[in-house]
Design a protein around this motif. Sequence first.
Motif, PDB file in Angstrom:
ATOM      1  N   THR A 188      60.637   8.604  19.181  1.00  0.00           N
ATOM      2  CA  THR A 188      61.213   8.584  20.526  1.00  0.00           C
ATOM      3  C   THR A 188      62.534   7.834  20.447  1.00  0.00           C
ATOM      4  O   THR A 188      62.964   7.436  19.361  1.00  0.00           O
ATOM      5  CB  THR A 188      60.268   7.914  21.538  1.00  0.00           C
ATOM      6  N   HIS A 189      63.208   7.676  21.589  1.00  0.00           N
ATOM      7  CA  HIS A 189      64.413   6.854  21.644  1.00  0.00           C
ATOM      8  C   HIS A 189      64.161   5.688  22.578  1.00  0.00           C
ATOM      9  O   HIS A 189      63.385   5.821  23.526  1.00  0.00           O
ATOM     10  CB  HIS A 189      65.603   7.667  22.159  1.00  0.00           C
ATOM     11  N   ILE A 190      64.822   4.591  22.299  1.00  0.00           N
ATOM     12  CA  ILE A 190      64.755   3.462  23.216  1.00  0.00           C
ATOM     13  C   ILE A 190      66.128   3.347  23.863  1.00  0.00           C
ATOM     14  O   ILE A 190      67.137   3.135  23.180  1.00  0.00           O
ATOM     15  CB  ILE A 190      64.338   2.175  22.471  1.00  0.00           C
ATOM     16  N   LEU A 191      66.160   3.566  25.168  1.00  0.00           N
ATOM     17  CA  LEU A 191      67.438   3.654  25.883  1.00  0.00           C
ATOM     18  C   LEU A 191      67.759   2.334  26.570  1.00  0.00           C
ATOM     19  O   LEU A 191      66.864   1.546  26.876  1.00  0.00           O
ATOM     20  CB  LEU A 191      67.348   4.748  26.963  1.00  0.00           C
ATOM     21  N   THR A 192      69.054   2.112  26.824  1.00  0.00           N
ATOM     22  CA  THR A 192      69.444   0.958  27.633  1.00  0.00           C
ATOM     23  C   THR A 192      69.238   1.337  29.100  1.00  0.00           C
ATOM     24  O   THR A 192      69.074   2.521  29.429  1.00  0.00           O
ATOM     25  CB  THR A 192      70.931   0.613  27.426  1.00  0.00           C
ATOM     26  N   GLU A 193      69.296   0.338  29.988  1.00  0.00           N
ATOM     27  CA  GLU A 193      69.127   0.586  31.432  1.00  0.00           C
ATOM     28  C   GLU A 193      70.104   1.665  31.896  1.00  0.00           C
ATOM     29  O   GLU A 193      69.729   2.605  32.593  1.00  0.00           O
ATOM     30  CB  GLU A 193      69.385  -0.699  32.230  1.00  0.00           C
ATOM     31  N   SER A 194      71.391   1.515  31.471  1.00  0.00           N
ATOM     32  CA  SER A 194      72.397   2.445  31.987  1.00  0.00           C
ATOM     33  C   SER A 194      72.173   3.856  31.433  1.00  0.00           C
ATOM     34  O   SER A 194      72.343   4.840  32.158  1.00  0.00           O
ATOM     35  CB  SER A 194      73.808   1.946  31.677  1.00  0.00           C
ATOM     36  N   GLU A 195      71.778   3.947  30.193  1.00  0.00           N
ATOM     37  CA  GLU A 195      71.498   5.276  29.627  1.00  0.00           C
ATOM     38  C   GLU A 195      70.355   5.941  30.384  1.00  0.00           C
ATOM     39  O   GLU A 195      70.379   7.136  30.666  1.00  0.00           O
ATOM     40  CB  GLU A 195      71.117   5.152  28.150  1.00  0.00           C
ATOM     41  N   ALA A 196      69.354   5.125  30.705  1.00  0.00           N
ATOM     42  CA  ALA A 196      68.194   5.668  31.409  1.00  0.00           C
ATOM     43  C   ALA A 196      68.594   6.102  32.814  1.00  0.00           C
ATOM     44  O   ALA A 196      68.151   7.138  33.313  1.00  0.00           O
ATOM     45  CB  ALA A 196      67.082   4.637  31.461  1.00  0.00           C
ATOM     46  N   LYS A 197      69.498   5.297  33.464  1.00  0.00           N
ATOM     47  CA  LYS A 197      69.918   5.593  34.839  1.00  0.00           C
ATOM     48  C   LYS A 197      70.727   6.862  34.915  1.00  0.00           C
ATOM     49  O   LYS A 197      70.552   7.673  35.821  1.00  0.00           O
ATOM     50  CB  LYS A 197      70.732   4.413  35.395  1.00  0.00           C
ATOM     51  N   THR A 198      71.630   7.033  33.956  1.00  0.00           N
ATOM     52  CA  THR A 198      72.471   8.233  33.989  1.00  0.00           C
ATOM     53  C   THR A 198      71.663   9.466  33.608  1.00  0.00           C
ATOM     54  O   THR A 198      72.196  10.555  33.491  1.00  0.00           O
ATOM     55  CB  THR A 198      73.673   8.101  33.033  1.00  0.00           C
ATOM     56  N   GLY A 199      70.406   9.258  33.395  1.00  0.00           N
ATOM     57  CA  GLY A 199      69.524  10.392  33.102  1.00  0.00           C
ATOM     58  C   GLY A 199      69.876  11.054  31.798  1.00  0.00           C
ATOM     59  O   GLY A 199      69.735  12.263  31.629  1.00  0.00           O
ATOM     60  N   MET A 200      70.395  10.248  30.880  1.00  0.00           N
ATOM     61  CA  MET A 200      70.801  10.786  29.587  1.00  0.00           C
ATOM     62  C   MET A 200      69.655  11.547  28.938  1.00  0.00           C
ATOM     63  O   MET A 200      68.573  11.029  28.745  1.00  0.00           O
ATOM     64  CB  MET A 200      71.221   9.632  28.680  1.00  0.00           C
TER      65      MET A 200
END
Lengths: 82, 413
Positions: B73-85
Amino acid sequence: MNEEEIKQTVIRLLKNIAPDMNPEELQPDDSIRQTLGIDSFDSLQFVVAMDEAFGIDTPEEDYGKIQTMKSLLEYIKSRMRK
Amino acid sequence: MVEYRMPSLGADMEAGFLREWRVKPGDHINRGDIIAEVETQKGIIEIEVFDEGIIGELLLKIDDKVPVGTLMTHILTESEAKTGMKVGEKEEEKVPPKEAEIEEKEAKVAGEAATPPPAIPTPPPIPVHRIRASPLAKRIAAERGIDISLIKGSGPEGAITRKDVEEAVTTQPRPLSEQASYDAAQQPTPEKSTTDTMRMAIAAAVSRSNREIPHYYLQTKVDMSLALAWLTDTNKQRSVKDRLLPVVLYVKATARALEEVPDMNAWWDNGLQRKKDIHIGFVVSLRTGGIIAPAIHDANKKSTDELMKDLSDLIPRARAMRLRSSELVDSTITVTSLGDNTVETMFGVIYPPQVALVGFGGIKEEPWAENGMVGAKPVLTISLSADHRATDGSTGSRFLTELKKYLNQPELL
């Protein structure tokens, strides 16, 4: 608790410690630890469980008195009377 | 964004099978959290993460074969997760690595034959239609004779997890007629799978060790009178639950001696790599055969009480084959204690890439000469197996001498 009930409780506790062994087949004079392959860590867990189940307090110097099923049952009975 | 790949779980392991995801996309995770359970030759291992962030798309399905290095899986930062990357298909194309792909294909072609037998024998299935439960939870329930339909799930959308089943094992009443089959399930398995796969894992590790590591062996004896008197004294003031075992002193003394002789606390990987942290692999023998040596982390920084607590947690989990990934791979040295009523000496095989193994025999009463007098003393024999590529006899001797020093001054531990 009569002797048979004490024995059944002991067997149940031993089974929790060594689930893959058959404590019910222990002969009165068999060494519990050697027959069941119980190590010092398991023994300590057993004493904790035994003290809890019978409401007794087993000091470390008494460990030598609970090596066989026969001596263990005697020991528990005598401690419960106290 | 951090790629999370299947970690290596030791010198002797190449792949496992994903049995449960413990997270879902969007979950916030911290360092040390467990994200999945993977079945290996060493049981079901809880896979930990070492980053903080938000879980991305889960790239593997339950029961997928997971070679070491596979992107999970990937571990995303808050902003990456928010932008729906979107965690891309591009990355997915790159992985799993080529070898893994080939292995996967081979596995598919060869079907059953290429699939290692499951570590736990598969029981007769219990119908579990229309019940949301992880495959692992279903299997454990079936093995333990637990009616899964009576369990309340705590997982996503009420799904039943392994934890729920394990709790049910202790709470769900069983009719007497079922008792017999439950007890039978606790017996040594008639199927050979667990023991066999474990044996193969050990065989691979020790063969590699014997092939690659030029061992040398040293031995010393310690009069344990002082240490045992200290233990008896300490234990007198404690309830049974808090009593210490001699093995705690062995672990702590080893850790302290490693602080003094750091060359023993190392890995050999194209040269000696000293390790800053002292993680002691503690050998636990399994009653059905085989051994496993989970790491006691930072043993030098822990008190004897904390070490006893760690052992009380580790030993039952090791026997149930439920360890965490870090516990399988972090060890920087191995300690093995044969316990009382056994032989005095053992010369062990080093677990690569470690460079040393310390063996403690059973304490025996022996004649002991001191200051021109002979007396009977409780004597402990300590042996050291060490990698001659990494250290020489003088270093090994210094290490054993330090270890002895600490056992003679238990109050320093």
